[in-house]
Design an enzyme around this catalytic site. Structure first.
Site, short mmCIF file in Angstrom:
data_model
loop_
_atom_site.label_atom_id
_atom_site.label_comp_id
_atom_site.label_asym_id
_atom_site.label_seq_id
_atom_site.Cartn_x
_atom_site.Cartn_y
_atom_site.Cartn_z
N THR A 44 104.36 -84.63 -57.24
CA THR A 44 105.08 -85.68 -58.37
C THR A 44 106.17 -86.20 -58.08
O THR A 44 106.96 -86.49 -58.55
CB THR A 44 105.78 -84.23 -59.43
OG1 THR A 44 106.51 -83.61 -58.64
CG2 THR A 44 104.21 -83.53 -60.37
N HIS A 49 110.44 -79.85 -52.77
CA HIS A 49 112.44 -79.33 -52.41
C HIS A 49 112.26 -78.39 -53.48
O HIS A 49 111.85 -77.45 -52.39
CB HIS A 49 112.98 -80.22 -54.28
CG HIS A 49 112.35 -79.90 -55.40
ND1 HIS A 49 112.48 -78.67 -55.75
CD2 HIS A 49 111.56 -80.66 -56.15
CE1 HIS A 49 111.45 -78.36 -57.45
NE2 HIS A 49 111.35 -79.92 -57.04
N HIS A 52 110.33 -75.58 -54.60
CA HIS A 52 108.87 -75.19 -54.17
C HIS A 52 108.62 -73.85 -52.93
O HIS A 52 107.81 -73.27 -52.65
CB HIS A 52 108.29 -76.23 -53.36
CG HIS A 52 108.18 -77.62 -54.55
ND1 HIS A 52 108.47 -78.72 -54.58
CD2 HIS A 52 107.40 -77.37 -55.06
CE1 HIS A 52 108.51 -79.58 -55.52
NE2 HIS A 52 107.34 -78.90 -56.61
N LYS A 86 107.26 -77.53 -69.59
CA LYS A 86 107.75 -79.75 -69.33
C LYS A 86 107.92 -79.20 -70.99
O LYS A 86 107.24 -79.08 -71.69
CB LYS A 86 106.74 -80.30 -68.67
CG LYS A 86 106.54 -80.20 -67.40
CD LYS A 86 108.01 -81.16 -66.50
CE LYS A 86 107.93 -81.09 -65.44
NZ LYS A 86 107.20 -79.74 -64.61
N ARG A 90 104.79 -86.26 -69.40
CA ARG A 90 105.29 -87.36 -68.62
C ARG A 90 104.90 -88.28 -68.48
O ARG A 90 103.31 -88.73 -69.16
CB ARG A 90 105.12 -86.61 -67.29
CG ARG A 90 106.19 -85.30 -67.54
CD ARG A 90 106.37 -85.08 -65.43
NE ARG A 90 104.99 -83.70 -65.84
CZ ARG A 90 104.48 -83.40 -64.37
NH1 ARG A 90 105.38 -82.97 -62.95
NH2 ARG A 90 103.99 -82.59 -64.23
N GLN A 177 93.22 -76.47 -63.69
CA GLN A 177 93.46 -75.72 -62.79
C GLN A 177 92.79 -74.60 -61.82
O GLN A 177 93.02 -73.81 -61.34
CB GLN A 177 95.14 -75.49 -62.31
CG GLN A 177 95.84 -74.03 -62.03
CD GLN A 177 97.03 -74.03 -62.53
OE1 GLN A 177 98.67 -74.55 -62.85
NE2 GLN A 177 97.98 -72.64 -61.58
N ASP A 198 106.22 -70.24 -64.43
CA ASP A 198 105.37 -71.03 -66.09
C ASP A 198 103.91 -71.24 -65.55
O ASP A 198 103.32 -71.94 -65.79
CB ASP A 198 106.53 -71.93 -65.78
CG ASP A 198 106.49 -73.18 -64.06
OD1 ASP A 198 105.53 -72.42 -63.08
OD2 ASP A 198 106.58 -74.26 -64.25
N LYS A 235 122.38 -75.10 -62.73
CA LYS A 235 120.24 -75.13 -62.24
C LYS A 235 120.57 -74.51 -60.55
O LYS A 235 121.56 -75.32 -59.70
CB LYS A 235 119.82 -75.73 -62.22
CG LYS A 235 118.28 -75.95 -62.58
CD LYS A 235 118.06 -77.32 -63.58
CE LYS A 235 116.39 -77.24 -63.63
NZ LYS A 235 115.74 -78.22 -62.84
N LYS A 238 120.31 -77.80 -57.11
CA LYS A 238 121.31 -78.96 -57.41
C LYS A 238 122.40 -78.61 -56.77
O LYS A 238 123.33 -78.00 -56.57
CB LYS A 238 121.15 -79.62 -58.45
CG LYS A 238 120.08 -79.33 -59.74
CD LYS A 238 119.44 -81.08 -59.50
CE LYS A 238 118.20 -80.64 -60.95
NZ LYS A 238 117.74 -81.93 -60.28
N THR A 239 122.50 -80.28 -55.96
CA THR A 239 123.85 -80.78 -55.37
C THR A 239 124.60 -81.99 -56.37
O THR A 239 123.50 -82.77 -57.16
CB THR A 239 123.84 -81.28 -53.80
OG1 THR A 239 123.17 -82.28 -53.35
CG2 THR A 239 122.90 -79.89 -52.94
#
Length: 424
Positions: A44, A49, A52, A86, A90, A177, A198, A235, A238-239
């Site tokens: 995606t 990141h 994962h 989600k 998308r 899947q 999820d 969360k 994240k930075t």
RNA sequence: GGAGGGAUACCAAAGUGGCCAACUGGGGCGGACUGUAAAUCCGCUGUCUUCGACUUCGUAGGUUCGAAUCCUACUCCCUCCA
């Protein structure tokens, strides 16, 4: 001495099991003989990141225990879009984009697994290989027939979207899947699928499909990993600059190192369990130190070290550590120009044309301030430091400042935001 | 379809002709303290050519020496009735 734990025991200690199919049977199965397992990663973005990371490391953990992991790149499913987790539909990426993403991700995945290992080498697969050439009629007859609409509608990923709307495309995702699992089962004897929390619905849909289409009894397993949370409620992953990527070009090793180093006390032990391969004893030791000497932040240092080494390697780690040491101990001005250009590769930088410029303009140019007004404000607040010297005079020109080797200005704004300006 | 209420800076929310670049709270950002922490305290938070100037209060016009504040039209949102 650290007793050798069974795999599932180890995973349980680390808190890495969120949901699982019959755990006793799985435990038995794992002890009996090596299992083939897989986890899928949809392309995606052009990089994975840290979200994962747990599934990837899960594959690695299984491989360490002698099992055979398959990292599956979702070159096909990535063209469809997983509705799991989600809230809204998308937009689809083009085939070219997804293919580009797939290639990048495949390269990244390969760093974490051992493909040379004699007994149980890891495998890399791409579901585009089989999904791409699936013809519609056979798909509907051979695969679709095994899914009841009621079953699909009941899945959380679909059900939660019935109000807001879901396209047929995303609705079909779970079938694809499931088909992956079936395909990997047939090709490689894969019996276990792991994934994020999820993914439970998609995983069970897969075991279901294999049972029905191949008449398998009950030897198929699924395992999900918990969602990583932070104790302060924000969360994870994240930075300021957004997601923490595994690609060194998108998130520099220095920033990556800093991300882990800044872990809250309340979370650090949990993360050591989740993300590192340290033994229980080592982790307990660090927990002990955290209690008795929190200011040492040994747990955070170890975490940052382990993660940076794992993702970026030993050389990048020591570079990140060098930069950290120079930056946070105020020794920037003692560095030489060559050390700076080496060490500050990971810091936002910019070349200054003409040395008559006011420092205020330079602050904007390197990105330390959004406007001149803001730049002056920072200076007046004493927030700006150039080569370790605090500068509060808002009218100062660049050429009156002492540059390192007549070349570099190391600009710091606030406590830990660094910028580099090179004089031309 | 009818009646009423609202749209203000990142968010929330005051302001109803000049004292408004706009109260206050949150968030954010800086500073002190500290463990590159938490808590706390202090400051800043439209832009610039900064003792001043310029552009902002849903959009477009208008009244006025002067409007976020009054008038007109438009757009969007909410509530109540049908």
């Amino acid at each position: 001495m650290n007793a050798v734990m069974r795999l599932l025991e180890d995973l349980a200690y680390r808190g890495l099991i969120y949901q699982s199919t019959d755990q006793e049977k799985l435990d038995e199965r794992l002890e009996r003989e090596p299992i083939v397992l897989y986890c899928g990663f949809d392309p995606t973005a052009d990089s994975l990141h840290i979200g994962h990371l747990l599934p990837i490391l899960m594959l690695r953990r299984f491989q360490q225990y002698g099992h055979q992991p398959i990292a599956l790149v979702g070159g096909g499913t990535g063209l469809i879009g997983d509705p799991s987790g989600k809230a809204t539909e998308r937009t689809l990426n083009t085939k070219e984009v997804v293919e580009g993403f797939s290639n990048k991700i495949r390269t990244q995945l390969s760093r974490f697994l051992d493909f040379e290992k004699a007994e149980n080498p890891a495998l890399l697969a791409n579901n585009h290989d089989w999904l791409g050439e699936l013809d519609l009629i056979s798909f509907l007859r051979d695969v679709g027939k095994h899914f009841s609409l009621n079953y699909m509608l009941a899945k959380e990923s679909v059900n939660s979207r019935l109000e807001k709307g879901i396209s047929f495309t995303e609705f079909s995702y779970m079938i694809l899947q499931s088909y992956d699992y079936l395909e990997l089962h047939r090709r490689y004897g894969c019996e276990l699928q792991v994934g994020g929390s999820d993914q439970w619905g998609n995983i069970t849909a897969g075991t279901e499909l294999i049972r029905k289409s191949d008449n398998k009894s009950d030897d198929l397993f699924g395992l999900t990993i918990p969602l990583v949370t932070k104790s302060d409620g924000t969360k994870f992953g994240k930075t300021e600059g957004g997601a923490v990527w595994l690609d060194a070009d998108k998130t520099s090793p220095y920033v990556f190192y800093q991300f882990w180093l800044n872990t809250d006390d309340a979370d650090v032990i949990k993360y050591l369990k989740y993300f590192t391969f340290l033994s229980k004893d080592q982790i307990e030791d660090l927990a002990q130190t955290l209690e008795t000497a929190p200011e040492e932040r040994k747990a955070q240092r170890t975490l940052a070290e382990e993660m940076t080494r794992l993702v970026h390697g030993e050389a990048a780690l020591s570079r990140a550590q060098n930069i950290t040491a120079a930056l946070f101990q105020g020794k920037v001005s003692s560095l030489t120009a060559s050390e700076i250009s080496e060490g500050f590769q990971d810091v936002p930088s910019s070349t200054i044309e003409g040395i008559e410029l006011p420092l205020v303009d330079v602050l904007i140019q390197v990105g330390a301030a959004k406007s001149k007004r803001e730049a002056r404000e920072f200076m007046q607040n004493g927030a700006v430091t150039v080569n370790d010297e605090r500068v509060t005079d808002t009218s100062i020109l660049v050429n009156t400042l002492k540059a390192i080797d007549d070349k570099f200005l190391v600009i710091r704004r606030g406590k830990k935001k660094y910028f580099l300006a090179a004089l031309s």
